[in-house]
Scaffold this motif. Structure first.
Motif, mmCIF file in Angstrom:
data_model
loop_
_atom_site.group_PDB
_atom_site.id
_atom_site.type_symbol
_atom_site.label_atom_id
_atom_site.label_comp_id
_atom_site.label_asym_id
_atom_site.label_seq_id
_atom_site.Cartn_x
_atom_site.Cartn_y
_atom_site.Cartn_z
ATOM 1 N N ASP A 85 0.715 -1.325 0.184
ATOM 2 C CA ASP A 85 -0.008 -0.105 0.017
ATOM 3 C C ASP A 85 0.997 1.217 -0.011
ATOM 4 O OD1 ASP A 85 -2.602 1.123 2.141
ATOM 5 O OD2 ASP A 85 -1.766 2.113 0.154
ATOM 6 N N ASN A 86 0.720 1.949 -1.120
ATOM 7 C CA ASN A 86 1.674 2.870 -1.312
ATOM 8 C C ASN A 86 1.392 4.282 -0.656
ATOM 9 O OD1 ASN A 86 3.865 1.730 -2.371
ATOM 10 N ND2 ASN A 86 2.844 2.020 -4.541
ATOM 11 N N ASN A 87 0.289 4.226 0.040
ATOM 12 C CA ASN A 87 -0.218 5.502 0.669
ATOM 13 C C ASN A 87 -0.245 5.496 2.229
ATOM 14 O OD1 ASN A 87 -0.991 6.855 -1.737
ATOM 15 N ND2 ASN A 87 -3.030 5.418 -1.770
ATOM 16 N N LYS A 88 0.683 4.796 2.805
ATOM 17 C CA LYS A 88 0.830 4.515 4.184
ATOM 18 C C LYS A 88 2.190 5.174 4.606
ATOM 19 C CE LYS A 88 -2.113 0.777 5.284
ATOM 20 N NZ LYS A 88 -2.207 -0.442 5.903
ATOM 21 N N GLY A 89 2.164 5.664 5.825
ATOM 22 C CA GLY A 89 3.656 6.198 6.302
ATOM 23 C C GLY A 89 4.253 7.501 5.703
ATOM 24 N N ALA A 90 5.514 7.195 5.412
ATOM 25 C CA ALA A 90 6.098 8.405 4.927
ATOM 26 C C ALA A 90 5.911 8.664 3.445
ATOM 27 C CB ALA A 90 7.868 8.152 5.016
ATOM 28 N N LYS A 144 3.106 11.948 -0.557
ATOM 29 C CA LYS A 144 2.276 12.237 -1.645
ATOM 30 C C LYS A 144 1.293 13.451 -1.329
ATOM 31 C CE LYS A 144 2.076 7.858 -3.813
ATOM 32 N NZ LYS A 144 1.264 6.497 -4.434
ATOM 33 N N PHE A 145 0.985 13.495 0.089
ATOM 34 C CA PHE A 145 0.007 14.396 0.349
ATOM 35 C C PHE A 145 0.555 16.002 0.124
ATOM 36 C CE2 PHE A 145 -1.232 17.734 3.898
ATOM 37 C CZ PHE A 145 -2.906 17.561 3.221
ATOM 38 N N VAL A 146 1.825 16.071 0.684
ATOM 39 C CA VAL A 146 2.658 17.275 0.483
ATOM 40 C C VAL A 146 2.831 17.533 -0.933
ATOM 41 C CG1 VAL A 146 4.877 18.324 0.970
ATOM 42 C CG2 VAL A 146 3.834 17.167 2.707
ATOM 43 N N THR A 147 3.306 16.602 -1.692
ATOM 44 C CA THR A 147 3.691 16.957 -3.114
ATOM 45 C C THR A 147 2.467 17.389 -3.940
ATOM 46 O OG1 THR A 147 3.916 14.569 -3.579
ATOM 47 C CG2 THR A 147 5.729 15.868 -3.241
ATOM 48 N N SER A 148 1.161 16.503 -3.670
ATOM 49 C CA SER A 148 0.112 16.755 -4.210
ATOM 50 C C SER A 148 -0.428 18.112 -4.008
ATOM 51 C CB SER A 148 -0.944 15.740 -3.740
ATOM 52 O OG SER A 148 -2.376 16.095 -4.335
#
Length: 91
Positions: free
Chosen positions: A8-13, A18-22
């Motif tokens: 799952d690529n949406n967990k942790g760091a 992804k949130f910050v870059t998005s």
């Protein structure tokens, strides 16, 4: 032994990154679109003004400025889309 790595690529760091870059991508993309749109519209407006004030004699210059304005706006839209795609980790 438990596997601490997850697919799952949406967990942790990774999820935080992804949130910050998005967020940054969408912000910069939106600003790029705005600046490009304003610059493009202003340049087209100047071109139209030159054409209107000088008639057929100034038409080539006025049309040229209008085309430059459209090109700036189109280029800014493409840059904005690329930044947003990069921020969303899309290829």
């Amino acid at each position: 032994m438990p596997n601490n790595f997850t697919s799952d690529n949406n967990k942790g760091a990774t999820g935080a990154a992804k949130f910050v870059t998005s967020t940054l991508g969408n912000t910069v993309g939106g600003l790029s679109r705005t600046v490009g749109g304003v610059t493009g519209a202003a340049t087209r407006g100047i071109g139209d003004t030159i054409t209107g004030a000088t008639g057929s004699a100034g038409r080539p210059v006025g049309d040229g400025l209008g085309n430059i304005g459209s090109g700036i706006e189109d280029g800014a839209k493409r840059v904005a889309r690329g930044v947003e795609d990069a921020g969303a980790w899309r290829k």
